[in-house]
Motif scaffolding. Structure first.
Motif, PDB file in Angstrom:
ATOM      1  N   GLY A 255     -56.902  -3.672  -5.226  1.00 59.22           N
ATOM      2  CA  GLY A 255     -56.147  -2.419  -5.309  1.00 59.22           C
ATOM      3  C   GLY A 255     -56.029  -1.895  -6.727  1.00 59.22           C
ATOM      4  O   GLY A 255     -55.706  -0.716  -6.935  1.00 59.22           O
ATOM      5  N   ARG A 401     -60.745   2.819   0.575  1.00 58.34           N
ATOM      6  CA  ARG A 401     -59.469   2.307   0.039  1.00 58.34           C
ATOM      7  C   ARG A 401     -58.335   2.775   0.928  1.00 58.34           C
ATOM      8  O   ARG A 401     -57.291   3.195   0.450  1.00 58.34           O
ATOM      9  CB  ARG A 401     -59.266   2.825  -1.391  1.00 58.34           C
ATOM     10  CG  ARG A 401     -60.108   2.134  -2.444  1.00 58.34           C
ATOM     11  CD  ARG A 401     -59.945   2.848  -3.795  1.00 58.34           C
ATOM     12  NE  ARG A 401     -58.552   3.192  -4.075  1.00 58.34           N
ATOM     13  CZ  ARG A 401     -57.696   2.375  -4.694  1.00 58.34           C
ATOM     14  NH1 ARG A 401     -58.093   1.175  -5.083  1.00 58.34           N
ATOM     15  NH2 ARG A 401     -56.462   2.764  -4.932  1.00 58.34           N
ATOM     16  N   TYR A 404     -54.414   1.401   0.339  1.00 66.99           N
ATOM     17  CA  TYR A 404     -53.676   1.862  -0.839  1.00 66.99           C
ATOM     18  C   TYR A 404     -53.615   3.375  -0.925  1.00 66.99           C
ATOM     19  O   TYR A 404     -52.636   3.935  -1.432  1.00 66.99           O
ATOM     20  CB  TYR A 404     -54.306   1.271  -2.107  1.00 66.99           C
ATOM     21  CG  TYR A 404     -54.011  -0.215  -2.270  1.00 66.99           C
ATOM     22  CD1 TYR A 404     -52.726  -0.647  -2.578  1.00 66.99           C
ATOM     23  CD2 TYR A 404     -55.013  -1.157  -2.104  1.00 66.99           C
ATOM     24  CE1 TYR A 404     -52.443  -1.999  -2.716  1.00 66.99           C
ATOM     25  CE2 TYR A 404     -54.751  -2.510  -2.247  1.00 66.99           C
ATOM     26  CZ  TYR A 404     -53.463  -2.929  -2.552  1.00 66.99           C
ATOM     27  OH  TYR A 404     -53.184  -4.257  -2.689  1.00 66.99           O
ATOM     28  N   PHE A 412     -46.671   3.060  -4.766  1.00 66.12           N
ATOM     29  CA  PHE A 412     -47.887   2.259  -4.929  1.00 66.12           C
ATOM     30  C   PHE A 412     -47.608   0.917  -5.589  1.00 66.12           C
ATOM     31  O   PHE A 412     -48.001  -0.129  -5.063  1.00 66.12           O
ATOM     32  CB  PHE A 412     -48.937   3.031  -5.735  1.00 66.12           C
ATOM     33  CG  PHE A 412     -50.132   2.181  -6.080  1.00 66.12           C
ATOM     34  CD1 PHE A 412     -51.141   1.981  -5.147  1.00 66.12           C
ATOM     35  CD2 PHE A 412     -50.224   1.539  -7.316  1.00 66.12           C
ATOM     36  CE1 PHE A 412     -52.234   1.181  -5.448  1.00 66.12           C
ATOM     37  CE2 PHE A 412     -51.319   0.735  -7.624  1.00 66.12           C
ATOM     38  CZ  PHE A 412     -52.320   0.563  -6.692  1.00 66.12           C
ATOM     39  N   PHE A 416     -48.070  -2.604  -3.992  1.00 68.62           N
ATOM     40  CA  PHE A 416     -49.128  -3.467  -4.529  1.00 68.62           C
ATOM     41  C   PHE A 416     -48.591  -4.864  -4.835  1.00 68.62           C
ATOM     42  O   PHE A 416     -49.248  -5.874  -4.558  1.00 68.62           O
ATOM     43  CB  PHE A 416     -49.719  -2.846  -5.796  1.00 68.62           C
ATOM     44  CG  PHE A 416     -50.673  -3.764  -6.508  1.00 68.62           C
ATOM     45  CD1 PHE A 416     -51.966  -3.940  -6.037  1.00 68.62           C
ATOM     46  CD2 PHE A 416     -50.271  -4.474  -7.636  1.00 68.62           C
ATOM     47  CE1 PHE A 416     -52.848  -4.798  -6.688  1.00 68.62           C
ATOM     48  CE2 PHE A 416     -51.139  -5.332  -8.286  1.00 68.62           C
ATOM     49  CZ  PHE A 416     -52.435  -5.493  -7.814  1.00 68.62           C
TER      50      PHE A 416
END
Length: 840
Positions: A255, A401, A404, A412, A416
């Protein structure tokens, strides 16, 4: 030679010679009917029940199973709570919820992190050109989760547990109990009377089950095939333990691509390796502590999945709920054909770690795993995939992706962080499963002996195996460094996961037909539905062999070779010892002195024979200047049950005439039992149990010699077991039909389980001079000390054997035996108390 010199030599002599002494001994029977060498009657304990029969009142006392002192399971006393927990029928609601909470951190981490990479892998093979692509892939994922983890594992496979233990070896032990398919020929009828050995069997499909049992027992090729199938499944679970940490950690760390400038492939690999090293370093603290540490993080992760899924679903496209219609699966394959079939290799990643639900069962309980999946995991995964599909409907170019990109911008970094922690935790599921499978394989004679650390005093299934842990860590790091991409690892991952599922489906089907005895149509419906789905997935993932799919096959093949060669060598070694055992005629010729000098002391000769005198004993007689006044042949045997109750652990018998002072003790353990003795406590408990045996033996002999009255011979008395089996319809042989093929014979007062009360005229056993003499001799031997006599058998293939056999036995098996843990390391006995003699 003086007594002190002999004692000194008995503690320091260690020699290696060859012995070719052989023979076959005469035999009598245990009280349960199994063959043994010429020995005395069994020891018994009497109750107070009176039976009246006919016109005369005869006082009788029914024989009960003796409450044997557990001389071998010393650590079981330290963790008695574990045994109590195992046998407790209903755990409290609070403890079940606590276990369910722990399962989030240990069992479901792998499946919970699958949204990180499922859709990105699927749409790397099928570009999104219309809504059918998104809705069809979503529908496949949803129904895969609903059918395999939910329907198959939660509602069916978890019920095939072996007294709370799961995994392929637990299924194998179930099959071994009901059909004698174990290749090691050390099974005794007495094992079938262990309470945990028996299961309540329905009888409508009894004839079919008996036919299956006969076929399995008659054909050695089928026995070998079943074993190979089990070993294959176990090997793939260990392979999962290598691939799961690699793909989970790399998926989370990936990520950072695009978020941190300069964070390229090399940085991804280095970061993943550092995280993996930290993960495997904390395994020694145990899955309980790891589970409670990880569970809150996984709980937050599942909450994040569900919340983000609901947010994307409501914001972008709520119409993706149409994917609940399975017609979109048909439209997906119609549109994409071969590419759609190839995309199944990505769809199957949504159930990675599903096998951990069954393999990790020994760490938890059925209810806790069911509660956690149905109330937390299942709904959160559904919402997560719905949300990602809704985002893809609006932004189809974000498939690379997707996870994410679908996270709201301001969240985010928190997400994450949680995702990285969750990915680390995801690895715990298959690591714990690998430990459990190796432990079971060791107990059932299919893996070299390794050091096992029990990390919990409350749950005996929670273990840590250092060698396996560091091996998995090294292999994970090599995989990450070699592949550098989650795509290739995903191709490898699918083969291992689907392979394990196919093995479990096959074995559960055998359990259904052999043990559950359910309707044939329902039994065949199970493999027809789930086996078909798994075969379709297997056909898809096998097409990726050249793109990384070869890796799990290499791992599985290597572990399969290790386990099969170890089992094959162990069976050959046991068969060789049986052929070379010493005959009782030879022992009678030696006399009570055994052809040497008898000095005070107790010699414990460890061997693997459940009957007969091992040939290594003759080597001890040849090498040592004297032998101990009391000899006990100790056989440690694992039976195919998880736990053997402590009071049912021993079969204790006398070998030869009384003046020989030789005894045999068969100590039976389940594959979950802990065996780690402190030798001082072990020795004291052994003497106590031996004294009890001698007293009960004297009582039996007194009964036998004083109660041979003619008018009582015609009275038929049913044994306790027979009374339990009798059901009123003459079906007394059918209660345990798959574990005993014939009813035990009642051969007299000394061997039946029904004996008569001792008349008042019989001398009290406390006044028996022969008993007092033997007890005094035992006390004198105890004061002189114990010596552990260990026989080291070196197996070699014959010169005319095939090259493959010579290579397997003379090199691979010999190497593993030389480097695995030996008896002295397991028993923790001082070297001064050990004498070891070797023979080939």
């Amino acid at each position: 030679m003086g007594k002190g010199e002999i004692e000194e030599s008995s503690r320091t002599v260690e020699s290696l010679k060859r012995c070719t002494t052989g023979g076959s001994g005469g035999s009598t029977r245990w009280v349960d009917g199994s063959e043994v060498d010429t020995e005395s009657p069994t020891w018994s304990l009497f109750g107070d029940e009176e039976i009246r029969q006919g016109y005369r009142s005869v006082r009788r006392r029914l024989v009960k199973k003796p409450k044997r002192v557990d001389s071998f399971d010393v650590e079981a006393m330290e963790i008695s709570v574990a045994h109590a927990t195992h046998h407790k029928k209903e755990a409290s609601l609070l403890s079940t919820l606590a276990l369910a909470f722990q399962t989030l951190g240990v069992v479901y981490g792998d499946m919970g992190t699958s949204p990180l990479y499922v859709f990105s892998d699927v749409f790397s093979k099928v570009p999104i050109t219309s809504e059918v692509d998104v809705l069809g892939a979503l529908s496949i994922v949803l129904y895969t989760i609903a059918l395999l983890p939910l329907m198959k594992y939660v509602f069916i496979v978890l019920k095939a547990n072996d007294n709370g233990e799961g995994g392929t070896f637990a299924l194998y032990s179930l099959i071994c109990r009901y059909a004698n398919v174990n290749l090691l020929p050390n099974r005794q009828p007495a094992d079938e009377h262990i309470s945990s050995f028996k299961l309540k069997l329905p009888t409508p499909e009894l004839e079919r089950s008996l036919n299956i049992k006969e076929v399995l027992e008659r054909k050695s090729s089928l026995k070998t095939l079943v074993l190979l199938f089990v070993l294959m499944g176990t090997s793939m679970i260990i392979g999962d333990g290598i691939l799961t940490p690699a793909i989970s950690v790399m998926s989370a760390v990936s990520g950072l691509h695009g978020r941190i400038p300069g964070f390229g492939t090399n940085a991804l690999v280095i970061t993943s390796i550092i995280i993996l090293g930290a993960l495997f370093s904390i395994q020694r603290y145990g899955s309980s502590k790891v589970g409670f540490t990880f569970a809150p993080a996984l709980g937050l992760w599942f909450f994040s999945l569900g919340s983000i899924g609901v947010y994307n679903l409501l914001k972008h496209d709520v119409t993706v709920l149409r994917a609940l219609n399975p017609a979109y699966i048909y439209l997906f394959f119609k549109k994409n054909s071969i590419n759609g079939w190839s995309a199944l290799g990505g769809c199957v990643l949504c159930i990675t770690g599903a096998e951990a639900m069954f393999a990790d069962l020994g760490h938890f309980s059925v209810k806790s795993i069911q509660i956690a999946f149905t109330s937390v995991v299942f709904p959160c995964l559904f919402l997560a995939y719905f949300g990602q599909a809704a985002y893809l409907m609006k932004y189809p170019n974000s498939s690379g992706r997707i996870f994410y990109d679908s996270v709201p911008g301001g969240l985010f970094w928190p997400v994450f962080g949680i995702a990285t922690v969750a990915a680390i935790i995801a690895s715990q599921a298959m690591i714990s499963a690998s430990f459990s499978c190796v432990k079971q394989a060791m107990a059932l004679g299919c893996f070299p002996r390794l050091k096992i650390i029990h990390t919990s005093k409350r749950h005996i299934g929670q273990i840590y195996i250092p060698v396996i842990n560091w091996f998995l860590m090294l292999m994970c790091m090599l995989v990450v460094a070699a592949f550098k991409s989650t795509t290739d690892i995903a191709n490898a991952y699918g083969i291992a996961e689907v392979g394990v599922m196919l093995v479990s489906t096959t074995l559960v089907t055998v359990v259904m037909l052999l043990i559950w005895q359910i309707n044939l149509f329902l039994a065949l419906l199970f493999p027809l539905i789930f086996g078909t789905i798994e075969l379709i997935y297997m056909s898809a993932v096998l097409s990726k062999i050249l793109e990384g799919g070869w890796l799990p096959l290499v791992f599985a093949s290597w572990f399969l070779c290790v386990m099969y060669i170890w089992n094959y060598g162990s069976v050959l070694k046991y068969q060789s010892e049986v052929k070379q055992k010493i005959s009782m005629d030879f022992m009678h010729e030696l006399g009570s002195s055994l052809g040497t000098v008898r000095v005070p002391g107790i010699g414990l000769l460890y061997n693997e024979l459940v009957q007969g005198i091992p040939s290594i004993f003759a080597q001890f007689l040849l090498d040592l200047p004297a032998i101990h006044s009391v000899i006990v042949f100790v056989c440690i045997k694992y039976v195919p049950v998880p736990v053997v109750p402590r009071e049912e652990r021993f079969l204790f018998r006398r070998v030869g005439p009384k003046d020989y002072h030789m005894f045999r003790c068969v100590a039976r353990y389940g594959y979950k039992d802990v065996r780690k003795e402190d030798h001082h406590a072990f020795e004291q408990l052994l003497v106590d149990s031996l004294e009890k045996f001698l007293r009960k033996e004297a009582l039996d002999l007194a009964l036998e010699s004083n109660l041979n009255q003619p008018d009582l011979d015609s009275i038929s008395v049913k044994s306790r077991d027979e009374s339990e089996i009798q059901d009123g319809d003459g079906m007394e042989e059918l209660k345990i039909p798959l574990m005993r093929d014939q009813r035990l014979e009642i051969t007299g007062a000394s061997t039946s389980e029904a004996s008569l009360a001792l008349p008042a005229s019989v001398m009290s056993i406390d006044e028996d001079p022969s008993l007092e003499y033997e007890l005094s001799a035992l006390r004198e031997a105890t004061e002189s000390g114990f010596t552990y006599l260990l026989g080291h058998g070196d197996v070699r293939a014959k010169k005319q054997s095939w090259f493959i056999k010579k290579l397997s036995i003379n090199y691979f098996y010999a190497f593993m035996r030389k480097n695995c843990r030996g008896g002295a390391a397991i028993m923790r006995v001082p070297h001064m108390n050990i004498i070891q003699v070797g023979m080939t």
